[in-house]
Design a protein around this motif. Sequence first.
Motif, PDB file in Angstrom:
ATOM      1  N   ARG A  78      16.885  -8.607 -10.835  1.00  0.00           N
ATOM      2  CA  ARG A  78      16.788  -7.216 -10.405  1.00  0.00           C
ATOM      3  C   ARG A  78      17.145  -6.208 -11.486  1.00  0.00           C
ATOM      4  O   ARG A  78      16.904  -5.029 -11.319  1.00  0.00           O
ATOM      5  CB  ARG A  78      17.784  -6.962  -9.275  1.00  0.00           C
ATOM      6  N   ASP A 202      -0.159  -9.695  -4.578  1.00  0.00           N
ATOM      7  CA  ASP A 202       0.275 -10.940  -3.929  1.00  0.00           C
ATOM      8  C   ASP A 202       0.636 -12.002  -4.960  1.00  0.00           C
ATOM      9  O   ASP A 202       1.592 -12.752  -4.787  1.00  0.00           O
ATOM     10  CB  ASP A 202      -0.813 -11.462  -3.011  1.00  0.00           C
ATOM     11  N   THR A 205       4.043 -11.275  -6.255  1.00  0.00           N
ATOM     12  CA  THR A 205       5.078 -11.652  -5.299  1.00  0.00           C
ATOM     13  C   THR A 205       5.304 -13.159  -5.331  1.00  0.00           C
ATOM     14  O   THR A 205       6.443 -13.636  -5.334  1.00  0.00           O
ATOM     15  CB  THR A 205       4.689 -11.233  -3.864  1.00  0.00           C
ATOM     16  N   GLY A 208       7.162 -14.149  -8.292  1.00  0.00           N
ATOM     17  CA  GLY A 208       8.566 -13.775  -8.124  1.00  0.00           C
ATOM     18  C   GLY A 208       9.366 -14.822  -7.374  1.00  0.00           C
ATOM     19  O   GLY A 208      10.595 -14.832  -7.420  1.00  0.00           O
ATOM     20  N   SER A 258      13.305  -1.687  -2.761  1.00  0.00           N
ATOM     21  CA  SER A 258      13.585  -3.039  -2.276  1.00  0.00           C
ATOM     22  C   SER A 258      14.588  -3.032  -1.125  1.00  0.00           C
ATOM     23  O   SER A 258      14.478  -3.805  -0.183  1.00  0.00           O
ATOM     24  CB  SER A 258      14.125  -3.889  -3.429  1.00  0.00           C
ATOM     25  N   LEU A 259      15.564  -2.132  -1.202  1.00  0.00           N
ATOM     26  CA  LEU A 259      16.558  -2.038  -0.136  1.00  0.00           C
ATOM     27  C   LEU A 259      15.902  -1.740   1.208  1.00  0.00           C
ATOM     28  O   LEU A 259      16.280  -2.300   2.230  1.00  0.00           O
ATOM     29  CB  LEU A 259      17.545  -0.921  -0.449  1.00  0.00           C
ATOM     30  N   PHE A 260      14.915  -0.841   1.188  1.00  0.00           N
ATOM     31  CA  PHE A 260      14.296  -0.421   2.446  1.00  0.00           C
ATOM     32  C   PHE A 260      13.113  -1.299   2.844  1.00  0.00           C
ATOM     33  O   PHE A 260      12.905  -1.584   4.014  1.00  0.00           O
ATOM     34  CB  PHE A 260      13.816   1.028   2.337  1.00  0.00           C
ATOM     35  N   MET A 261      12.319  -1.675   1.827  1.00  0.00           N
ATOM     36  CA  MET A 261      11.025  -2.282   2.127  1.00  0.00           C
ATOM     37  C   MET A 261      10.970  -3.775   1.835  1.00  0.00           C
ATOM     38  O   MET A 261      10.019  -4.436   2.203  1.00  0.00           O
ATOM     39  CB  MET A 261       9.925  -1.618   1.298  1.00  0.00           C
ATOM     40  N   GLY A 262      11.944  -4.304   1.091  1.00  0.00           N
ATOM     41  CA  GLY A 262      11.831  -5.683   0.649  1.00  0.00           C
ATOM     42  C   GLY A 262      10.964  -5.767  -0.591  1.00  0.00           C
ATOM     43  O   GLY A 262      10.599  -4.745  -1.168  1.00  0.00           O
ATOM     44  N   ASP A 263      10.642  -7.014  -0.982  1.00  0.00           N
ATOM     45  CA  ASP A 263       9.981  -7.223  -2.271  1.00  0.00           C
ATOM     46  C   ASP A 263       8.559  -7.734  -2.144  1.00  0.00           C
ATOM     47  O   ASP A 263       8.035  -8.313  -3.080  1.00  0.00           O
ATOM     48  CB  ASP A 263      10.793  -8.213  -3.118  1.00  0.00           C
ATOM     49  N   ASN A 264       7.942  -7.565  -0.987  1.00  0.00           N
ATOM     50  CA  ASN A 264       6.536  -7.928  -0.901  1.00  0.00           C
ATOM     51  C   ASN A 264       5.745  -6.856  -1.643  1.00  0.00           C
ATOM     52  O   ASN A 264       5.586  -5.744  -1.156  1.00  0.00           O
ATOM     53  CB  ASN A 264       6.120  -7.989   0.573  1.00  0.00           C
ATOM     54  N   ARG A 266       2.804  -6.093  -2.208  1.00  0.00           N
ATOM     55  CA  ARG A 266       1.688  -5.417  -1.546  1.00  0.00           C
ATOM     56  C   ARG A 266       2.204  -4.180  -0.804  1.00  0.00           C
ATOM     57  O   ARG A 266       1.544  -3.153  -0.736  1.00  0.00           O
ATOM     58  CB  ARG A 266       1.014  -6.405  -0.587  1.00  0.00           C
ATOM     59  N   ARG A 267       3.385  -4.302  -0.215  1.00  0.00           N
ATOM     60  CA  ARG A 267       3.944  -3.168   0.513  1.00  0.00           C
ATOM     61  C   ARG A 267       4.730  -2.232  -0.393  1.00  0.00           C
ATOM     62  O   ARG A 267       4.780  -1.029  -0.174  1.00  0.00           O
ATOM     63  CB  ARG A 267       4.880  -3.678   1.624  1.00  0.00           C
ATOM     64  N   ARG A 320      27.618  -5.519  -0.074  1.00  0.00           N
ATOM     65  CA  ARG A 320      26.831  -6.078   1.025  1.00  0.00           C
ATOM     66  C   ARG A 320      26.694  -7.591   0.904  1.00  0.00           C
ATOM     67  O   ARG A 320      26.806  -8.316   1.871  1.00  0.00           O
ATOM     68  CB  ARG A 320      25.451  -5.432   1.026  1.00  0.00           C
TER      69      ARG A 320
END
Lengths: 322, 252
Positions: A78, A202, A205, A208, A258-264, A266-267, A320
């Motif tokens: 990260r 994709d 990802t 990754g 990444s905190l809100f959406m994650g690591d996909n 595409r999104r 966290r």
Amino acid sequence: MKSLLAAAAVIVIVLLALVSLFIGVGDVSWAALFSPSPDERALQLLVISRIPRLLAVMLVGTSLGVAGLLMQMLARNRFVEPATAGSAESASLGVLAATALAPQLPVLGKMLVAACFALAGTALFLLILRRIPLRSVLIVPLVGLVLGSVFDSVTTFVAYRFDLLQSVNAWKTGDFSTVLRGRYELLWVTLGLTLGAYVAADRFTVAGMGEAFTTSLGLRYSRIVALGLVIVSLVTAMVVVTVGMVPFLGLLVPNVVSLFMGDNARRSIPWVAVGGAGFVLLCDVLGRVVRFPYEIPGATIAGVIGSVLFLFLLLRRDARVG
Amino acid sequence: MIEAKNVTKRYGTALVVDDVSLRLPVGGITSIIGPNGAGKSTLLSMISRVLPMSSGNVLVDGLDVVTTPGDVLAKRLAILRQDNHLTSRLTVRELVTFGRYPHSKGRPTVKDQEHVERAIQHMGLEALSARFLDELSGGQRQRAFVAMVLCQDTDYVLLDEPLNGLDLKHAVSMMKQLRTAADTLGKSFVLVLHDLNFASCYSDHLIAMRDGKVAFQGRSEDIMRPDVLRAVYDLEIAIQHINGDWIATHYR
């Protein structure tokens, strides 16, 4: 909730963009532009300086943010971005080499030389990562910083000999005040590269998730890494050649997303693109108003805001996870 | 059928897998057992092409795993390795959907979605499907990874210690699900297992490895014998025949 957030982000960016068009020493005002007899000079200022500057800011923010995200997936860490992986430093060395050895080279040529250097520097970084045992996640960015400093010292030494230290400084510190029509258009290529990254999202990802997962899913890991390296290097080289590096952007924006959406990817790539543009825009506008009528380079503001925010993020994340 | 011919892995002078030739039966569950360092995981990784071999070759349905294009193999053979540390934050559903990548190439169809839903149900992950992997316990994460691999819907599924981190209930249910998949869908599973009794109760075929070689192979009753297990583990292991299963009692 998320569409609301997206709408809010877009509104804020549009407002910032409008503000950025109307601040500066030269007088460009709404009234002057849209009066029955428009002020020719204001219109010129807008078209030659303000609009190109805004576009450059957005393009740099978008592409550096996405380049940071790609680096994080390729290094599986990260805390890396082009500025902490030796990419930016090796790109600077490349421009210096081109400037010192072939001063007649057009900007495009210098950029390509810089891109080759960035490619080699970043690939070296990934190779070193493969060789050393990684005991802690923080080793990875430290390796990048060490490598970057090595490139940096070579650059400084050579620049000193050729009396080019001032130019080097310009490549290292992103400053949008020099952007004029005809001098930033190379940055449009970064938009194409960003779109390319989105098309291959994709694959990135999957890469990754690591080499074994990638192989098991039938993809060639080395090919994805090569594609990512090319995108990151070209983006870095273009930014370094045209306006100079902006620190923390590639680190901060993907981590917040990444905190809100994650690591996909595409999104997250669209969010990183929008967030990156917004961040640089904010830094640029702040740099122009803090000491009006003088300017502080956008990269300096990005360094100040970015380091504080990133420290906050780092501590929060630890809390966290632990 | 999976066929390994003279497969060898060398690190410097150390032989980790030593000239292993094997034919893995089609259908059912094959379990590889053996002490630490016997080369079980290394062999599994080489069979599934995620680790290059020093010499030898592996054929899956006649396709050489080194020369066959990756996307062709990915529709026939899936592997889950032991150390699945992800730095990416993906939700369970996203992860499982990536198991469909060889079929969907990133554009999941309705049929792909059905596979995803079924795999999530199979592994009992419905309630967790929207959670991020880094917010799950080790066992829950392990189930998500297995769901991903099952979702790939390949004829051969290779799992390295699938019971890692699972509690008793989920370990039993995992083995039952693999058994059902083998019996009703005709899939072939190759597992590396540390728990002898799970291996004995659920496998059709056992392979015992030691020092990089296949020491013994056969059905449960052929392998679950004190003399065989002593030769494999250097340990006195008493065997009981309980309710039709061969159970090792090696705790004292």
